[in-house]
Write an enzyme that holds these catalytic residues in place. Sequence first.
Site, PDB file in Angstrom:
ATOM      1  N   HIS A  82     -16.999  24.131  -2.610  1.00  0.00           N
ATOM      2  CA  HIS A  82     -17.197  23.212  -1.481  1.00  0.00           C
ATOM      3  C   HIS A  82     -18.684  23.079  -1.202  1.00  0.00           C
ATOM      4  O   HIS A  82     -19.399  24.075  -1.101  1.00  0.00           O
ATOM      5  CB  HIS A  82     -16.500  23.721  -0.221  1.00  0.00           C
ATOM      6  N   ASP A 161      -8.389  20.760  13.161  1.00  0.00           N
ATOM      7  CA  ASP A 161      -9.772  20.506  12.754  1.00  0.00           C
ATOM      8  C   ASP A 161     -10.060  19.012  12.710  1.00  0.00           C
ATOM      9  O   ASP A 161     -11.142  18.570  13.111  1.00  0.00           O
ATOM     10  CB  ASP A 161     -10.050  21.119  11.385  1.00  0.00           C
ATOM     11  N   ARG A 168     -16.376  16.087  17.833  1.00  0.00           N
ATOM     12  CA  ARG A 168     -17.728  16.609  17.599  1.00  0.00           C
ATOM     13  C   ARG A 168     -18.653  15.520  17.080  1.00  0.00           C
ATOM     14  O   ARG A 168     -19.848  15.483  17.415  1.00  0.00           O
ATOM     15  CB  ARG A 168     -17.677  17.763  16.589  1.00  0.00           C
ATOM     16  N   SER A 183     -14.564  24.880  10.696  1.00  0.00           N
ATOM     17  CA  SER A 183     -14.071  23.611  10.157  1.00  0.00           C
ATOM     18  C   SER A 183     -13.943  23.684   8.639  1.00  0.00           C
ATOM     19  O   SER A 183     -12.898  23.349   8.069  1.00  0.00           O
ATOM     20  CB  SER A 183     -15.013  22.468  10.550  1.00  0.00           C
ATOM     21  N   LYS A 187     -10.034  24.568   6.251  1.00  0.00           N
ATOM     22  CA  LYS A 187      -9.483  23.736   5.177  1.00  0.00           C
ATOM     23  C   LYS A 187      -9.374  24.523   3.870  1.00  0.00           C
ATOM     24  O   LYS A 187      -8.429  24.351   3.102  1.00  0.00           O
ATOM     25  CB  LYS A 187     -10.342  22.488   5.001  1.00  0.00           C
TER      26      LYS A 187
END
Length: 431
Positions: A82, A161, A168, A183, A187
């Site tokens: 990620h 989220d 946000r 966040s 995931k």
Amino acid sequence: MTVYDVIEAKKCGKELTEAQINFFVRAVTDGTASDAQIAAFCMATLLKDMTQKECFLLTMAMADSGEKCVRPRSEGVFADKHSTGGVSDSTTLVIVPILASLGIRCAKYSGRGLGHTGGTLDKLESFPGFRVDLSPEEFESQVERVGAAVSGQTKNTVPADRRMYAVRDVTATIDSIPLIASSVMSKKLASFADIILLDVKYGDGAFMQTPQKAEQLAKWMVHIGNRAGRKTIAAVTDMEQPLGDSIGCNAEVREAIDVLKGKKNDLAELSLFHCQKILCAARGTTEEEAKALAEEAIRSGAALEKLAEMVYAQGGDARAIQDDSLLPLAPNRTVIRAEKSGTVRVFARPLGKACLELGGGRMKEGDSVDHTVAILLKKRTGDKVQKGDALAEIYYQRENEEACALVKQAFSIVDKLTARPLVYKFIEEDR
């Protein structure tokens, strides 16, 4: 207990209990908490911070707020990578086929681009016909047959989220390390990867401007992942200039293919670095052995073949790997040239914004993306130039003076420059 009570406690700087955090996340998920209350909670967290324990509990509660991704029945190690976002970061298109060709399964859920940052799903859709909406059954079957699949998560995955992030995004609370960490990791933990590699960016094109802040975020996320029982590692990497030499969906896919054919640049270097670290974690090999394996996967053509296999499996036209006319660039071209001689310094954010201005990105979810828009860098940070040398080429459908101005703004000509490492730090533990 009420949502008000939880907000009040955090506003006063108190450490929230597991019961309070679980209650708040349930309220976000089922709609009991209003957008205003979510905004208040996020602002209180931004200003008063959280402990690592609170952040871990928030992450786990959000990961449990919706459907979990079912682990495919395939044997072997599953790996995921990620990135926290940047410009011309197409490492997934390089890493996944390399690892899959070496027997490391990559069942990866990715996202779309937003703002100046690009998205993996948008890039993959550059292949004509490529599907990113695989059903769980299709996803599992492809992982079993091909060893790799990249798809979008369902709307029922981590709904808490999704709702918190939307709030946000419009309340100036994006840059809270506990909220970013929870966040991202919610995931990741709603999926099933055995090994999670996090690429945490810093610099002009990243959310974190300094390496110190990026390192802090990386350590928090590594702590969460390892505490949850996943092997989690992180690299803090430079995003002062774009990672690759191409910006825009079709152009970035072309470049990723070139890397899998042997092109050497920062995109290739960082992709191989990530592959090396994942292989070490998965197989216990030395770094030298892991690097040699990844390089051989490129040299032999095995990684490129695996990319073609994955594209074909997801309905895409794999002929584009050998025929870049199937990945066209926009018909109009403008060249940006150096206005004086010196050493180049390139900034990522204005280039990402320029691509957005030209239609190559999206301002909000649901916006369409022009895959043919491109900015090709002809010079990178540290290169010497003479007045009149080409710095970049812009490919566009319609002229856009603001986009051209942004590209010019992205290049600074200086007398001397201090080099920045591509990888600032590698983190395996949160100490």
